[in-house]
Design a protein around this motif. Structure first.
Motif, PDB file in Angstrom:
ATOM      1  N   LYS A  38       0.830  -1.210   0.000  1.00 55.47           N
ATOM      2  CA  LYS A  38       0.000   0.000   0.000  1.00 55.47           C
ATOM      3  C   LYS A  38       0.864   1.259   0.000  1.00 55.47           C
ATOM      4  CE  LYS A  38      -2.060  -1.253   3.879  1.00 55.47           C
ATOM      5  NZ  LYS A  38      -1.424  -2.569   4.107  1.00 55.47           N
ATOM      6  N   THR A  39       1.842   1.292   0.882  1.00 57.77           N
ATOM      7  CA  THR A  39       2.710   2.467   0.978  1.00 57.77           C
ATOM      8  C   THR A  39       3.609   2.583  -0.251  1.00 57.77           C
ATOM      9  OG1 THR A  39       2.632   2.437   3.386  1.00 57.77           O
ATOM     10  CG2 THR A  39       4.499   3.566   2.397  1.00 57.77           C
ATOM     11  N   GLN A  40       4.036   1.445  -0.774  1.00 56.80           N
ATOM     12  CA  GLN A  40       4.858   1.474  -1.990  1.00 56.80           C
ATOM     13  C   GLN A  40       4.054   2.012  -3.175  1.00 56.80           C
ATOM     14  OE1 GLN A  40       8.182   0.956  -1.998  1.00 56.80           O
ATOM     15  NE2 GLN A  40       7.908   0.707   0.209  1.00 56.80           N
ATOM     16  N   THR A  67       0.295   9.132   8.206  1.00 59.17           N
ATOM     17  CA  THR A  67      -0.170   8.931   9.591  1.00 59.17           C
ATOM     18  C   THR A  67       0.615   7.834  10.302  1.00 59.17           C
ATOM     19  OG1 THR A  67      -1.812   7.190   9.169  1.00 59.17           O
ATOM     20  CG2 THR A  67      -2.511   9.476   8.790  1.00 59.17           C
ATOM     21  N   GLU A  68       1.449   7.114   9.553  1.00 56.69           N
ATOM     22  CA  GLU A  68       2.163   5.982  10.155  1.00 56.69           C
ATOM     23  C   GLU A  68       3.676   6.173  10.178  1.00 56.69           C
ATOM     24  OE1 GLU A  68       0.757   2.509   8.056  1.00 56.69           O
ATOM     25  OE2 GLU A  68      -1.250   2.647   8.956  1.00 56.69           O
ATOM     26  N   GLY A  69       4.126   7.309   9.632  1.00 54.72           N
ATOM     27  CA  GLY A  69       5.564   7.595   9.627  1.00 54.72           C
ATOM     28  C   GLY A  69       6.356   6.699   8.689  1.00 54.72           C
ATOM     29  N   THR A  70       5.736   6.283   7.583  1.00 54.21           N
ATOM     30  CA  THR A  70       6.423   5.360   6.676  1.00 54.21           C
ATOM     31  C   THR A  70       6.816   5.994   5.344  1.00 54.21           C
ATOM     32  OG1 THR A  70       4.233   4.512   6.043  1.00 54.21           O
ATOM     33  CG2 THR A  70       5.471   3.228   7.649  1.00 54.21           C
ATOM     34  N   PHE A  71       6.660   7.329   5.230  1.00 47.89           N
ATOM     35  CA  PHE A  71       7.106   8.006   3.999  1.00 47.89           C
ATOM     36  C   PHE A  71       8.628   8.051   3.973  1.00 47.89           C
ATOM     37  CE2 PHE A  71       8.368  11.838   1.636  1.00 47.89           C
ATOM     38  CZ  PHE A  71       7.774  11.566   0.414  1.00 47.89           C
ATOM     39  N   ILE A 143      -3.418   9.842   1.452  1.00 49.88           N
ATOM     40  CA  ILE A 143      -3.587   9.696   2.904  1.00 49.88           C
ATOM     41  C   ILE A 143      -3.150   8.271   3.252  1.00 49.88           C
ATOM     42  CG2 ILE A 143      -5.143  10.020   4.866  1.00 49.88           C
ATOM     43  CD1 ILE A 143      -5.570  12.366   3.094  1.00 49.88           C
ATOM     44  N   ASP A 144      -2.007   8.135   3.884  1.00 51.11           N
ATOM     45  CA  ASP A 144      -1.458   6.801   4.207  1.00 51.11           C
ATOM     46  C   ASP A 144      -1.219   6.716   5.714  1.00 51.11           C
ATOM     47  OD1 ASP A 144      -0.314   4.275   4.011  1.00 51.11           O
ATOM     48  OD2 ASP A 144       1.663   5.054   3.489  1.00 51.11           O
ATOM     49  N   SER A 145      -2.125   6.143   6.491  1.00 52.45           N
ATOM     50  CA  SER A 145      -3.368   5.522   6.088  1.00 52.45           C
ATOM     51  C   SER A 145      -4.558   6.284   6.690  1.00 52.45           C
ATOM     52  CB  SER A 145      -3.394   4.074   6.600  1.00 52.45           C
ATOM     53  OG  SER A 145      -3.445   4.062   8.012  1.00 52.45           O
TER      54      SER A 145
HETATM   55 MG    MG Z   1       2.095   1.098   4.804  1.00 54.13          MG
END
Ligand code: MG
Ligand code: ADP
Length: 259
Positions: A38-40, A67-71, A143-145
């Motif tokens: 999803k983030t990819q 929102t998850e700090g994965t950027f 918007i992730d996530s």
């Molecule tokens: Mg993700």
């Protein structure tokens, strides 16, 4: 007047399933278990959105609420390398068809990034973007996530209706912005982890997105992502205004989502 545009996902197979990609002027939701990409996908589309229309892009800037700090900017740069030479330099409209540069840094600069720490901030950040969007340079909002902060902020038993109310307000605003500013709004979402709940409500795959009816109604296009054989991942279109239910496989590479 405003014309609906589609932004490629990076996978030709998936694009074909989606009649060319995710469309502007409505919310698209991708949901699935951890690590299905999803983030990819959000990173990949953040680069592709900047590309020329002929390449599946939208020649636009990107707003990214994390929102998850994965950027990871490094991932943006790696993905930009895949499309080397084609990332336009803003300010937009970029001057002339061949005014493109090989510049992964520029790809990052074209992304307005913000980290949301709680659900209230998630809404505030969205509202704050409205003034950016009036410049008409933006074509993608990520918007992730969408649900993670609502789930932590409203975790009590009696808080569900309050959560859904706040969520509804957020989604209405996001829908409005998608239409007003001709944006692809890409939201990632989690699946219910409670196996009992999945068994009870599940579709064929036994995975159900969180967010209930409020999110289900707000999402115009819904995609279920899951792990396939080996490195393969599978995307299934579960809801779309103009595509039948069908599946595509894709892989995650250094250059982002691909076939
Ligand atoms: Mg993700
Ligand atoms: P989700 O957001 O759905 O939890 P991610 O989008 O973070 O999942 O995807 C995680 C997957 O992406 C992992 O399987 C990881 O191996 C893969 N991945 C991350 N970066 C790369 C890369 N540079 N090259 C190939 N695969 C990668």
């Amino acid at each position: 007047r405003k014309r609906c545009i589609r932004i490629s996902t990076g996978s030709k197979q998936l694009d074909a399933c989606l009649n060319g990609g995710f469309q502007t002027m409505s919310i698209s939701e991708v949901y699935g278990e951890f690590r299905c990409g999803k983030t990819q996908l959000a990173h990949t589309m953040s680069v592709i959105a900047q590309l020329p229309i002929e390449m599946g892009g939208a020649e636009g800037k990107v707003a990214y609420i994390d929102t998850e700090g994965t950027f990871r900017p490094e991932r943006i740069m790696e993905i930009a390398e895949r499309f080397g030479g084609e990332v336009p330099r803003f300010p937009f409209p970029f001057p002339g068809a061949n005014a493109t540069v090989v510049d992964p840094d520029q790809a990052c600069e074209n992304i307005a990034y913000a980290r949301a720490q709680n659900s209230e901030m998630q809404t505030e950040l969205l509202e704050g973007l409205a003034s950016n969007f009036t410049t008409n340079e933006f074509r993608l909002l990520v918007i992730d996530s969408v649900m993670s902060l609502y789930r932590t902020d409203y975790s009590g038993r009696g808080e569900l209706s309050e959560r859904q109310q706040a969520l509804g307000a957020f989604l209405r605003r996001a829908t409005q912005m998608a239409e007003e500013f001709n944006l692809v709004v890409l939201m990632t979402n989690q699946v219910q982890s409670d196996p009992g709940a999945s068994a009870l409500f599940a579709g064929a795959d036994g995975r159900k997105p969180v967010g209930g009816h409020v999110l289900a109604h707000a999402s115009t296009t819904r995609l279920l992502l899951r792990k396939g054989r080996g490195e393969e991942r599978v995307a299934k279109i579960v809801d779309s205004p103009d595509c039948p239910e069908r599946e595509a496989t894709y892989i995650i590479t250094t250059g982002g989502i691909n076939d």
